[in-house]
Scaffold this motif. Structure first.
Motif, PDB file in Angstrom:
ATOM      1  N   GLU A 229       0.774  -1.085   0.139  1.00 57.27           N
ATOM      2  CA  GLU A 229      -0.514  -0.158  -0.120  1.00 57.27           C
ATOM      3  C   GLU A 229       1.084   1.261  -0.422  1.00 57.27           C
ATOM      4  OE1 GLU A 229      -3.201   1.994   0.338  1.00 57.27           O
ATOM      5  OE2 GLU A 229      -3.343  -0.014   0.150  1.00 57.27           O
ATOM      6  N   ILE A 230       0.911   2.258  -0.975  1.00 57.61           N
ATOM      7  CA  ILE A 230       1.186   3.376  -0.383  1.00 57.61           C
ATOM      8  C   ILE A 230       0.642   4.036   0.274  1.00 57.61           C
ATOM      9  CG2 ILE A 230       2.122   4.969  -2.505  1.00 57.61           C
ATOM     10  CD1 ILE A 230       1.876   3.964  -4.731  1.00 57.61           C
TER      11      ILE A 230
ATOM     12  N   TYR B 216      -6.425   1.055  -7.465  1.00 64.23           N
ATOM     13  CA  TYR B 216      -7.928   2.093  -6.353  1.00 64.23           C
ATOM     14  C   TYR B 216      -8.924   2.106  -6.581  1.00 64.23           C
ATOM     15  CZ  TYR B 216      -6.143   4.273 -10.952  1.00 64.23           C
ATOM     16  OH  TYR B 216      -6.570   4.449 -12.612  1.00 64.23           O
ATOM     17  N   GLY B 217      -9.467   3.023  -5.614  1.00 69.16           N
ATOM     18  CA  GLY B 217     -11.267   3.184  -6.132  1.00 69.16           C
ATOM     19  C   GLY B 217     -11.099   4.317  -6.672  1.00 69.16           C
ATOM     20  N   LYS B 218     -10.833   5.514  -6.050  1.00 75.88           N
ATOM     21  CA  LYS B 218     -11.302   6.373  -6.054  1.00 75.88           C
ATOM     22  C   LYS B 218      -9.615   7.556  -6.327  1.00 75.88           C
ATOM     23  CE  LYS B 218     -13.837  11.037  -7.122  1.00 75.88           C
ATOM     24  NZ  LYS B 218     -14.762  11.998  -6.265  1.00 75.88           N
ATOM     25  N   LEU B 219      -9.018   8.002  -7.669  1.00 75.50           N
ATOM     26  CA  LEU B 219      -7.484   7.803  -7.570  1.00 75.50           C
ATOM     27  C   LEU B 219      -7.760   9.688  -7.388  1.00 75.50           C
ATOM     28  CD1 LEU B 219      -4.723   7.952  -7.206  1.00 75.50           C
ATOM     29  CD2 LEU B 219      -5.095   7.728 -10.071  1.00 75.50           C
ATOM     30  N   ASP B 220      -7.103  10.577  -6.291  1.00 74.53           N
ATOM     31  CA  ASP B 220      -7.358  11.945  -6.128  1.00 74.53           C
ATOM     32  C   ASP B 220      -6.075  13.064  -6.861  1.00 74.53           C
ATOM     33  OD1 ASP B 220      -8.104  14.202  -5.733  1.00 74.53           O
ATOM     34  OD2 ASP B 220      -8.011  14.443  -3.404  1.00 74.53           O
TER      35      ASP B 220
ATOM     36  N   LYS C  87      23.076  -6.173  -5.933  1.00 73.65           N
ATOM     37  CA  LYS C  87      23.209  -5.258  -4.698  1.00 73.65           C
ATOM     38  C   LYS C  87      22.311  -4.329  -4.828  1.00 73.65           C
ATOM     39  CE  LYS C  87      28.646  -5.226  -4.775  1.00 73.65           C
ATOM     40  NZ  LYS C  87      29.603  -4.758  -5.062  1.00 73.65           N
ATOM     41  N   THR C  88      21.222  -4.879  -5.558  1.00 74.29           N
ATOM     42  CA  THR C  88      20.059  -3.801  -5.503  1.00 74.29           C
ATOM     43  C   THR C  88      18.878  -4.596  -4.193  1.00 74.29           C
ATOM     44  OG1 THR C  88      19.616  -3.690  -7.844  1.00 74.29           O
ATOM     45  CG2 THR C  88      17.837  -3.104  -6.687  1.00 74.29           C
ATOM     46  N   GLU C  89      18.676  -3.605  -3.246  1.00 72.65           N
ATOM     47  CA  GLU C  89      17.924  -3.723  -2.248  1.00 72.65           C
ATOM     48  C   GLU C  89      17.093  -2.975  -2.096  1.00 72.65           C
ATOM     49  OE1 GLU C  89      20.910  -2.260   1.352  1.00 72.65           O
ATOM     50  OE2 GLU C  89      22.533  -3.170   0.429  1.00 72.65           O
ATOM     51  N   ALA C  90      16.459  -2.272  -2.953  1.00 69.53           N
ATOM     52  CA  ALA C  90      14.972  -1.831  -3.165  1.00 69.53           C
ATOM     53  C   ALA C  90      15.242  -0.935  -3.908  1.00 69.53           C
ATOM     54  CB  ALA C  90      14.839  -0.642  -1.450  1.00 69.53           C
ATOM     55  N   LEU C  91      13.809  -0.456  -4.708  1.00 72.77           N
ATOM     56  CA  LEU C  91      13.346   0.511  -5.846  1.00 72.77           C
ATOM     57  C   LEU C  91      12.623   1.011  -5.336  1.00 72.77           C
ATOM     58  CD1 LEU C  91      12.949  -2.973  -8.551  1.00 72.77           C
ATOM     59  CD2 LEU C  91      14.778  -0.961  -8.394  1.00 72.77           C
ATOM     60  N   THR C  92      13.007   2.869  -5.567  1.00 71.15           N
ATOM     61  CA  THR C  92      12.156   3.617  -5.586  1.00 71.15           C
ATOM     62  C   THR C  92      10.852   3.725  -6.902  1.00 71.15           C
ATOM     63  OG1 THR C  92      13.624   4.827  -4.096  1.00 71.15           O
ATOM     64  CG2 THR C  92      11.269   5.353  -5.467  1.00 71.15           C
ATOM     65  N   LEU C  93       9.737   3.650  -6.462  1.00 66.25           N
ATOM     66  CA  LEU C  93       8.830   3.843  -8.134  1.00 66.25           C
ATOM     67  C   LEU C  93       8.436   5.207  -7.956  1.00 66.25           C
ATOM     68  CD1 LEU C  93       6.947   0.520  -7.377  1.00 66.25           C
ATOM     69  CD2 LEU C  93       9.263   1.193  -9.248  1.00 66.25           C
ATOM     70  N   LEU C  94       8.086   6.447  -9.000  1.00 66.66           N
ATOM     71  CA  LEU C  94       7.482   7.521  -8.706  1.00 66.66           C
ATOM     72  C   LEU C  94       6.541   7.113 -10.121  1.00 66.66           C
ATOM     73  CD1 LEU C  94      10.820   8.254  -8.696  1.00 66.66           C
ATOM     74  CD2 LEU C  94       9.704   9.861  -7.261  1.00 66.66           C
ATOM     75  N   PHE C  95       5.737   7.672  -9.632  1.00 68.40           N
ATOM     76  CA  PHE C  95       4.429   7.760 -10.346  1.00 68.40           C
ATOM     77  C   PHE C  95       3.891   9.450 -10.838  1.00 68.40           C
ATOM     78  CE2 PHE C  95       3.971   3.623  -8.166  1.00 68.40           C
ATOM     79  CZ  PHE C  95       3.831   3.016  -9.276  1.00 68.40           C
ATOM     80  N   TYR C  96       4.190   9.779 -12.124  1.00 72.11           N
ATOM     81  CA  TYR C  96       3.349  11.173 -12.211  1.00 72.11           C
ATOM     82  C   TYR C  96       2.415  11.192 -13.776  1.00 72.11           C
ATOM     83  CZ  TYR C  96       8.432  12.469 -11.037  1.00 72.11           C
ATOM     84  OH  TYR C  96       9.805  12.282 -10.723  1.00 72.11           O
TER      85      TYR C  96
ATOM     86  N   PRO D  14       6.012  13.866  -8.932  1.00 72.75           N
ATOM     87  CA  PRO D  14       5.155  12.912  -8.992  1.00 72.75           C
ATOM     88  C   PRO D  14       3.762  13.088  -8.297  1.00 72.75           C
ATOM     89  CG  PRO D  14       7.381  12.521  -7.173  1.00 72.75           C
ATOM     90  CD  PRO D  14       6.953  13.505  -8.633  1.00 72.75           C
ATOM     91  N   SER D  15       2.719  11.493  -8.949  1.00 75.20           N
ATOM     92  CA  SER D  15       1.708  12.367  -7.538  1.00 75.20           C
ATOM     93  C   SER D  15       1.620  11.401  -6.434  1.00 75.20           C
ATOM     94  CB  SER D  15       0.448  11.747  -7.964  1.00 75.20           C
ATOM     95  OG  SER D  15      -0.228  12.701  -9.192  1.00 75.20           O
ATOM     96  N   PHE D  16       1.936   9.922  -6.768  1.00 75.69           N
ATOM     97  CA  PHE D  16       3.147   9.104  -4.921  1.00 75.69           C
ATOM     98  C   PHE D  16       3.725   8.528  -5.592  1.00 75.69           C
ATOM     99  CE2 PHE D  16      -0.808   7.688  -7.753  1.00 75.69           C
ATOM    100  CZ  PHE D  16      -0.251   6.100  -8.286  1.00 75.69           C
TER     101      PHE D  16
END
Length: 177
Positions: A56-57, A82-86, A144-153, A168-170
């Motif tokens: 969950e974001i 998602y339900g309703k995206l604001d 060696k990648t431990e995490a990814l950051t996802l950005l949504f534009y 980014p919106s989230f």
């Protein structure tokens, strides 16, 4: 006796509505809960799971499916539901939409600082929610990648061109297993 009969009819009607509702949302539920691959086509080879469960974001109402890497395709696959995206903070923009769902440019940044770009590629509608497939081209994950950051534009339609919003919106950090 009549009251019992009407109670039984009411119960059967509610049961029928629940069964119909479940069948209508079957595909959506499988995708949103991570029970089906978030891919628009069936993979030839089983993709490698990079995460184990949906995430969950915070503060957005958006849920991200498990992430998959297609070793034979070099792509990263995931989905958002998602339900309703604001997106009302920028309501004067003309958002690019497909089947009524806002389209996104998805930026993926690994722990090494490598950037990958992807986009939403399809939509599955549920009764009260929406699922969107996300596909990232030319993706490569390192040991060696431990995490990814996802950005949504969200994408805006400006004179026939797709232009991502400035912010980014989230976004979410996803630990890799």
């Amino acid at each position: 006796m009549k009251a019992l009969r009407w109670t039984l009819y009411g119960f059967l009607a509610v049961l029928l509505i629940v069964i119909i509702f479940f069948q209508i949302n079957k595909d959506f539920n499988q995708l949103a809960q991570g029970q089906a691959y978030p891919m628009t086509t069936s993979p030839e080879r089983r993709p490698v799971s990079l995460t184990s469960s949906p995430l969950e974001i915070e503060g957005s109402g958006v849920q991200v499916t498990p992430l998959y890497h297609g070793l034979d395709t070099g792509k990263l696959y995931l989905g958002i539901s998602y339900g309703k995206l604001d997106l009302s903070q920028k309501k004067n923009y003309k958002w690019k939409k497909e089947d009524g769902a806002v389209q996104f440019l998805v930026k993926v940044v690994d722990t090494n600082g490598t950037n990958f770009s992807g986009k939403t590629t399809g939509t599955v509608k549920g009764t009260f929610s929406t699922f969107q497939y996300v596909q990232v081209e030319d993706f490569d994950v390192h040991e060696k990648t431990e995490a990814l950051t996802l950005l949504f534009y969200p994408l805006m339609d400006k004179k026939g061109k797709d232009v991502p919003s400035e912010q980014p919106s989230f976004q979410v950090n996803v630990p890799i297993q």
